[in-house]
Enzyme design. Structure first.
Site, short mmCIF file in Angstrom:
data_model
loop_
_atom_site.label_atom_id
_atom_site.label_comp_id
_atom_site.label_asym_id
_atom_site.label_seq_id
_atom_site.Cartn_x
_atom_site.Cartn_y
_atom_site.Cartn_z
N ALA A 120 -10.01 4.70 2.41
CA ALA A 120 -10.03 3.22 2.14
C ALA A 120 -9.28 2.05 3.19
O ALA A 120 -9.81 0.88 2.76
CB ALA A 120 -9.19 3.23 0.98
N PRO A 122 -8.73 -0.65 5.97
CA PRO A 122 -7.65 -1.44 5.44
C PRO A 122 -7.84 -2.20 4.25
O PRO A 122 -7.11 -2.99 3.84
CB PRO A 122 -7.59 -2.51 6.58
CG PRO A 122 -8.86 -2.63 7.16
CD PRO A 122 -9.62 -1.20 7.02
N ARG A 148 -2.71 2.46 8.87
CA ARG A 148 -3.81 1.47 8.14
C ARG A 148 -3.61 1.48 6.54
O ARG A 148 -3.90 0.56 6.08
CB ARG A 148 -5.24 2.32 8.57
CG ARG A 148 -5.63 2.31 10.10
CD ARG A 148 -6.83 3.10 10.34
NE ARG A 148 -7.94 2.72 9.35
CZ ARG A 148 -8.80 1.74 10.09
NH1 ARG A 148 -8.51 1.15 11.22
NH2 ARG A 148 -9.95 1.30 9.07
N ASP A 187 -16.74 5.66 2.79
CA ASP A 187 -16.90 4.79 3.69
C ASP A 187 -16.26 5.45 5.13
O ASP A 187 -15.30 5.29 5.31
CB ASP A 187 -16.27 3.46 3.56
CG ASP A 187 -16.61 2.47 4.46
OD1 ASP A 187 -17.97 2.39 4.86
OD2 ASP A 187 -15.64 1.50 4.72
N CYS A 240 -20.53 2.46 9.58
CA CYS A 240 -21.01 1.25 10.24
C CYS A 240 -21.67 1.60 11.49
O CYS A 240 -21.35 1.05 12.65
CB CYS A 240 -19.93 0.07 10.55
SG CYS A 240 -18.48 0.87 11.20
C1 LIG Z 1 -14.55 2.90 8.28
S1 LIG Z 1 -12.99 3.01 7.82
C2 LIG Z 1 -12.70 2.47 6.27
C3 LIG Z 1 -12.75 1.33 6.20
C4 LIG Z 1 -12.56 0.75 4.54
N1 LIG Z 1 -13.42 1.44 3.77
C5 LIG Z 1 -12.48 -0.84 4.74
O1 LIG Z 1 -13.44 -1.02 3.80
O2 LIG Z 1 -11.74 -1.31 4.96
C6 LIG Z 1 -12.66 4.84 7.92
C7 LIG Z 1 -11.27 5.20 7.49
O3 LIG Z 1 -11.29 6.44 7.32
C8 LIG Z 1 -10.03 6.97 7.68
N2 LIG Z 1 -10.03 8.25 7.79
C9 LIG Z 1 -10.48 9.10 8.91
N3 LIG Z 1 -10.50 10.45 8.78
C10 LIG Z 1 -10.11 10.50 7.39
C11 LIG Z 1 -9.97 11.74 6.51
N4 LIG Z 1 -10.16 13.08 6.90
N5 LIG Z 1 -9.67 11.42 5.29
C12 LIG Z 1 -9.50 10.10 4.80
N6 LIG Z 1 -9.36 9.25 5.43
C13 LIG Z 1 -10.03 9.40 6.61
C14 LIG Z 1 -9.54 6.17 8.88
O4 LIG Z 1 -8.24 6.02 8.83
C15 LIG Z 1 -10.32 4.81 8.37
O5 LIG Z 1 -9.24 3.75 7.71
#
Ligand SMILES: C[S@@+](CC[C@H](N)C(=O)[O-])C[C@H]1O[C@@H](n2cnc3c(N)ncnc32)[C@H](O)[C@@H]1O
Length: 483
Positions: A120, A122, A148, A187, A240
């Site tokens: 989720a 930021p 984050r 996401d 993305c």
């Molecule tokens: C593309 S970003 C999300 C952006 C967010 N949905 C937004 O709209 O602001 C991907 C996110 O996945 C998180 N992430 C990475 N590995 C993860 C995991 N195993 N479980 C949950 N979150 C994870 C990262 O910290 C990052 O914040």
């Protein structure tokens, strides 16, 4: 509009040439990648309509055009730094790249649904979901990264969101005890090639091996989402990035694993030019249904790049009973704050009807949507909005609390001039005129600009107004507006 320095371009494009055959107009794609990205934002529906926000921005010399496909979205010129403007600090808008606004649009949200945002932070999409649920009910926003999550909570506070529980953990291990959800957004963390217009330096880090490493994590996250989705529920998987290894191939693998319990739905967005998903890549031929995935190429709408797959779980598979929610603690005397604040600021009694107070920390109190049913597991980083500090003398509203409640205050509210507003956001003391303070008694006051709350200040008998705007709050620099 300034074009990016040409010296950056060859490296940038070299990292993307393997997609050349997927793109209908390679020269147009290259041109788009070389241009700076427009700034986009959406209006906070609880505070201002998009048209009124566009007028307000025009009054500040910022041109804003409505998005063709999202009623609340606005597009500004590249380079506008929205986070440094008063209207952003006041939570009237949230900056979110146009392409990034797409996944939540495809979640088919309605109030009353139980929703999980698995990755989720930021929080731009979390906030969109929260408002699509009417800022009521139950949204769980999870992320792995502690730093984050701070940014996520800051954004939710600034925007006034009360229906969200924030959790921290590996989404691939999201606990079964949390129950099932009607809608789940994945996401996923990805190689972010679609953001190269904003971060061209990332090009140096990209290669297929990175995409393949990320794909393992993406599959694990999507697999967990399928498990936590209710029968008949919907999952949106998005990245993305352009790499099919992180997109269609991930979706195809999970569809195959599920053996018919999951199906792809057509993803269409009227007003937005999109391309179908890839069905053959790197020697692998995918099921033709993968074309129902949606790709957003930068040159088609002058955006970043995005990939979205909309999946539905078979309604006939057995579901799980909804688990009992976590019990939200209240201590004796906590409820008295409702009366105290209603009295001090002349708030309407009805304001509290759909909210409840909860004590989550020793520092003070949170406001949570009355019908929010947070899961017992995973343990929450926070639920709702931290609105009242009670461990200091005198206790005070937080800035988030002032933004949430202040527009309904009828007492101890002080309207600032533009110069005073900038001083307030820069945390400087100021001296209001006798006319401005005619309605306020010394002590805490909610300060507003053009009727929109900015936060809290202390009006001293000496005649000085001391700013209580936090030094680094929610991405707002607290500095005078700059573009
Ligand atoms: C593309 S970003 C999300 C952006 C967010 N949905 C937004 O709209 O602001 C991907 C996110 O996945 C998180 N992430 C990475 N590995 C993860 C995991 N195993 N479980 C949950 N979150 C994870 C990262 O910290 C990052 O914040």
């Amino acid at each position: 509009m300034t074009a990016r320095r040409r010296t950056d371009l060859p490296a940038l494009l070299a990292s993307l040439t393997r997609y050349r055959d997927l793109i209908d107009d390679w020269p147009a794609f290259c041109e788009a990648i070389a241009r700076p990205l427009p700034t986009c934002l959406w209006a906070n529906p609880a505070r201002i309509a998009a048209g009124a926000l566009a007028e307000l921005l025009a009054g500040e010399g910022i041109a804003a055009a409505p998005l063709a496909w999202r009623a609340d979205g606005l597009r500004l010129a590249p380079g506008v730094r929205s986070g440094r403007h008063w209207w952003y600090c006041a939570g009237l808008a949230h900056a979110q790249e146009e392409a990034s606004q797409l996944p939540v649009t495809l979640l088919d949200l309605a109030p009353g649904q139980r929703v999980l945002d698995l990755c989720a932070a930021p929080g731009g999409k979390t906030a969109q979901i929260a408002f699509a649920l009417g800022n009521r009910g139950t949204l769980v926003a999870n992320d792995l990264a502690a730093e984050r999550i701070k940014a996520l909570v800051g954004n939710l506070d600034r925007l006034g969101i009360v229906n969200t529980t924030v959790t921290r953990g590996d989404g691939a291990n999201f606990p079964t005890a949390a129950g099932q959800f009607d809608r789940i957004l994945v996401d996923a963390p990805c190689s972010s090639e679609g953001t190269l217009r904003r971060n061209p330096d990332r090009a140096a880090d990209l290669d297929v091996a990175l995409s393949e490493r990320l794909a393992a994590r993406q599959r694990a996250l999507l697999r967990k989402a399928v498990q936590r989705c209710r029968p008949g529920g919907r999952i949106v998987y998005s990245t993305c990035t352009f790499a099919p290894e992180e997109n269609e191939l991930v979706v195809a693998d999970i569809l195959a694993e599920q053996g018919g319990r999951l199906r792809l739905c057509a993803a269409e967005v009227p007003g937005l030019k999109t391309a179908p998903g890839v069905t053959a890549w790197a020697g692998r031929t995918l099921d033709p249904s993968l074309a129902q995935c949606l790709r957003l190429w930068p040159h088609d709408n002058d955006t970043g790049g995005f990939f979205v797959a909309v999946l539905e779980k078979d309604p006939t598979v057995p579901g799980e009973p909804e688990p009992a929610p976590a019990v939200l603690a209240v201590e004796p005397g906590d409820e008295d704050w409702v009366e105290a604040l209603t009295d001090r600021y002349g708030l309407p009694e009805g304001l509290w009807r759909d909210l409840r107070i909860q004590r989550q920390t020793r520092r003070g109190l949170h406001l949570v949507a009355a019908d929010h049913r947070p899961p017992v597991a995973p343990g929450a980083e926070g639920r709702g909005l931290f609105f009242q500090r009670t461990n200091i003398r005198p206790p005070k509203l937080t800035t988030a609390g002032a933004l949430l409640l202040g527009s309904q205050a009828t007492r101890h509210r002080l309207e600032l001039t533009a110069t005073q507003r900038d001083a307030y956001l820069a945390r400087e003391d100021l001296v209001p005129s006798a006319q401005q303070v005619a309605e306020a008694a010394p002590g805490q006051v909610i300060v507003t600009y053009r009727g929109f709350p900015l936060g809290l200040a202390i009006w001293h008998r000496s005649g000085t107004l001391a700013s209580l705007f936090p030094s680094r709050w929610s991405g707002c620099a607290g500095a005078p507006a700059a573009r």
